[in-house]
Scaffold this motif. Structure first.
Motif, mmCIF file in Angstrom:
data_model
loop_
_atom_site.group_PDB
_atom_site.id
_atom_site.type_symbol
_atom_site.label_atom_id
_atom_site.label_comp_id
_atom_site.label_asym_id
_atom_site.label_seq_id
_atom_site.Cartn_x
_atom_site.Cartn_y
_atom_site.Cartn_z
ATOM 1 N N LEU A 87 0.654 15.455 0.938
ATOM 2 C CA LEU A 87 -0.306 14.423 0.543
ATOM 3 C C LEU A 87 0.347 13.528 -0.509
ATOM 4 C CD1 LEU A 87 -3.176 13.231 0.685
ATOM 5 C CD2 LEU A 87 -3.801 14.776 -1.160
ATOM 6 N N ARG A 88 0.882 12.426 -0.080
ATOM 7 C CA ARG A 88 1.510 11.481 -0.992
ATOM 8 C C ARG A 88 0.438 10.694 -1.732
ATOM 9 N NH1 ARG A 88 6.634 13.223 -1.622
ATOM 10 N NH2 ARG A 88 7.621 13.519 0.384
ATOM 11 N N VAL A 89 0.676 10.438 -3.020
ATOM 12 C CA VAL A 89 -0.267 9.692 -3.848
ATOM 13 C C VAL A 89 0.454 8.466 -4.397
ATOM 14 C CG1 VAL A 89 -1.713 9.751 -5.914
ATOM 15 C CG2 VAL A 89 -1.515 11.780 -4.479
ATOM 16 N N TYR A 90 -0.100 7.299 -4.125
ATOM 17 C CA TYR A 90 0.475 6.046 -4.581
ATOM 18 C C TYR A 90 -0.509 5.336 -5.501
ATOM 19 C CZ TYR A 90 3.754 6.867 -0.793
ATOM 20 O OH TYR A 90 4.696 7.425 0.025
ATOM 21 N N ALA A 91 0.023 4.503 -6.395
ATOM 22 C CA ALA A 91 -0.824 3.744 -7.313
ATOM 23 C C ALA A 91 -0.330 2.302 -7.369
ATOM 24 C CB ALA A 91 -0.796 4.366 -8.705
ATOM 25 N N ARG A 92 -1.277 1.384 -7.356
ATOM 26 C CA ARG A 92 -0.927 -0.022 -7.548
ATOM 27 C C ARG A 92 -0.548 -0.230 -9.011
ATOM 28 N NH1 ARG A 92 -5.712 -0.718 -4.253
ATOM 29 N NH2 ARG A 92 -5.090 -1.567 -2.237
ATOM 30 N N LYS A 93 0.021 -1.393 -9.285
ATOM 31 C CA LYS A 93 0.439 -1.678 -10.661
ATOM 32 C C LYS A 93 -0.744 -1.683 -11.625
ATOM 33 C CE LYS A 93 0.362 -6.683 -10.094
ATOM 34 N NZ LYS A 93 1.152 -7.890 -10.133
ATOM 35 N N THR A 94 -1.945 -1.995 -11.143
ATOM 36 C CA THR A 94 -3.125 -2.006 -12.009
ATOM 37 C C THR A 94 -3.832 -0.655 -12.057
ATOM 38 O OG1 THR A 94 -4.445 -2.798 -10.151
ATOM 39 C CG2 THR A 94 -3.531 -4.461 -11.643
ATOM 40 N N ASP A 95 -3.453 0.278 -11.167
ATOM 41 C CA ASP A 95 -4.141 1.570 -11.068
ATOM 42 C C ASP A 95 -3.299 2.749 -11.540
ATOM 43 O OD1 ASP A 95 -6.254 0.186 -9.968
ATOM 44 O OD2 ASP A 95 -5.606 0.558 -7.898
ATOM 45 N N ILE A 96 -2.232 2.507 -12.275
ATOM 46 C CA ILE A 96 -1.403 3.612 -12.755
ATOM 47 C C ILE A 96 -2.213 4.415 -13.779
ATOM 48 C CG2 ILE A 96 0.683 4.223 -14.034
ATOM 49 C CD1 ILE A 96 1.984 1.759 -12.748
ATOM 50 N N ILE A 107 4.915 10.162 -14.461
ATOM 51 C CA ILE A 107 6.225 9.799 -13.924
ATOM 52 C C ILE A 107 5.989 9.159 -12.560
ATOM 53 C CG2 ILE A 107 8.474 10.638 -13.192
ATOM 54 C CD1 ILE A 107 8.140 12.922 -15.215
ATOM 55 N N VAL A 108 6.498 7.930 -12.394
ATOM 56 C CA VAL A 108 6.241 7.130 -11.201
ATOM 57 C C VAL A 108 7.575 6.754 -10.553
ATOM 58 C CG1 VAL A 108 5.145 5.035 -10.328
ATOM 59 C CG2 VAL A 108 4.203 6.166 -12.325
ATOM 60 N N GLN A 119 6.264 2.145 -18.565
ATOM 61 C CA GLN A 119 7.344 1.243 -18.154
ATOM 62 C C GLN A 119 6.978 0.521 -16.862
ATOM 63 O OE1 GLN A 119 10.421 4.180 -17.916
ATOM 64 N NE2 GLN A 119 11.160 3.802 -20.001
ATOM 65 N N ALA A 120 6.316 1.230 -15.935
ATOM 66 C CA ALA A 120 5.903 0.616 -14.673
ATOM 67 C C ALA A 120 4.845 -0.457 -14.910
ATOM 68 C CB ALA A 120 5.380 1.680 -13.712
ATOM 69 N N ARG A 121 3.900 -0.178 -15.823
ATOM 70 C CA ARG A 121 2.875 -1.180 -16.153
ATOM 71 C C ARG A 121 3.521 -2.418 -16.754
ATOM 72 N NH1 ARG A 121 0.604 2.755 -18.880
ATOM 73 N NH2 ARG A 121 -0.602 4.118 -17.562
ATOM 74 N N LYS A 122 4.491 -2.208 -17.651
ATOM 75 C CA LYS A 122 5.159 -3.322 -18.305
ATOM 76 C C LYS A 122 5.953 -4.161 -17.295
ATOM 77 C CE LYS A 122 8.139 -4.354 -22.218
ATOM 78 N NZ LYS A 122 8.968 -3.801 -23.289
ATOM 79 N N GLY A 127 3.799 2.395 -7.428
ATOM 80 C CA GLY A 127 4.682 3.313 -6.727
ATOM 81 C C GLY A 127 4.045 4.665 -6.520
ATOM 82 N N GLU A 128 4.876 5.644 -6.194
ATOM 83 C CA GLU A 128 4.423 6.996 -5.949
ATOM 84 C C GLU A 128 4.281 7.745 -7.272
ATOM 85 O OE1 GLU A 128 5.677 10.969 -3.407
ATOM 86 O OE2 GLU A 128 6.933 9.189 -3.326
#
Length: 134
Positions: A87-96, A107-108, A119-122, A127-128
């Motif tokens: 079950l892979r879980v992904y998040a949009r840049k606004t949903d991290i 950790i993304v 860091q991903a939000r910035k 990502g996953e």
């Protein structure tokens, strides 16, 4: 030993070693595990890590040097694998997600590499979602 989820195996080894108050833990090496170890060092959850060969000198391994507060309590109080092979879980840049209201890290794995949620939000990347650490 053939493991179906090597990242979960690494996190479990760290969790078990910290609960048993071991000073270091050895995990089989891979690029993803090296990046996760780098993030854990940068965020202050482990003291350091080094790369080398196993006792037979054949397979590459990563040795993680664990960190304790006053020599008693482990700095790592919890690790949780989120995205699994089944079950892979992904998040949009606004949903991290945020871990414990910002006290932990997420950790993304993004298109720019493996990084923390902050860091991903910035960088405005999604990502996953690999794991939570607190």
């Amino acid at each position: 030993m053939n493991v179906s989820d090597p990242i979960a195996d690494m996190l479990t080894r760290i969790r078990n070693a910290s609960r048993a108050h071991h000073l270091e833990v050895v995990v089989p090496a891979s690029r993803v595990k090296r990046e996760i170890a780098r993030i854990l060092v940068e965020e202050g959850f482990i003291a350091s890590f080094s790369e080398g060969k196993d006792e037979h000198g054949v397979h590459p391994v990563i040795t993680l040097h664990l960190k304790y507060v006053d020599g008693k309590a482990s700095v790592v109080s919890g690790l949780k694998r989120i995205s699994k092979p089944g079950l892979r879980v992904y998040a949009r840049k606004t949903d991290i997600p945020r871990v414990l209201g910002g006290l932990g890290i997420v950790i993304v794995s993004t298109s720019q590499g493996i990084m923390t949620g902050a860091q991903a939000r910035k960088a405005q990347l999604g990502g996953e979602v690999l794991a939570y650490v607190w």
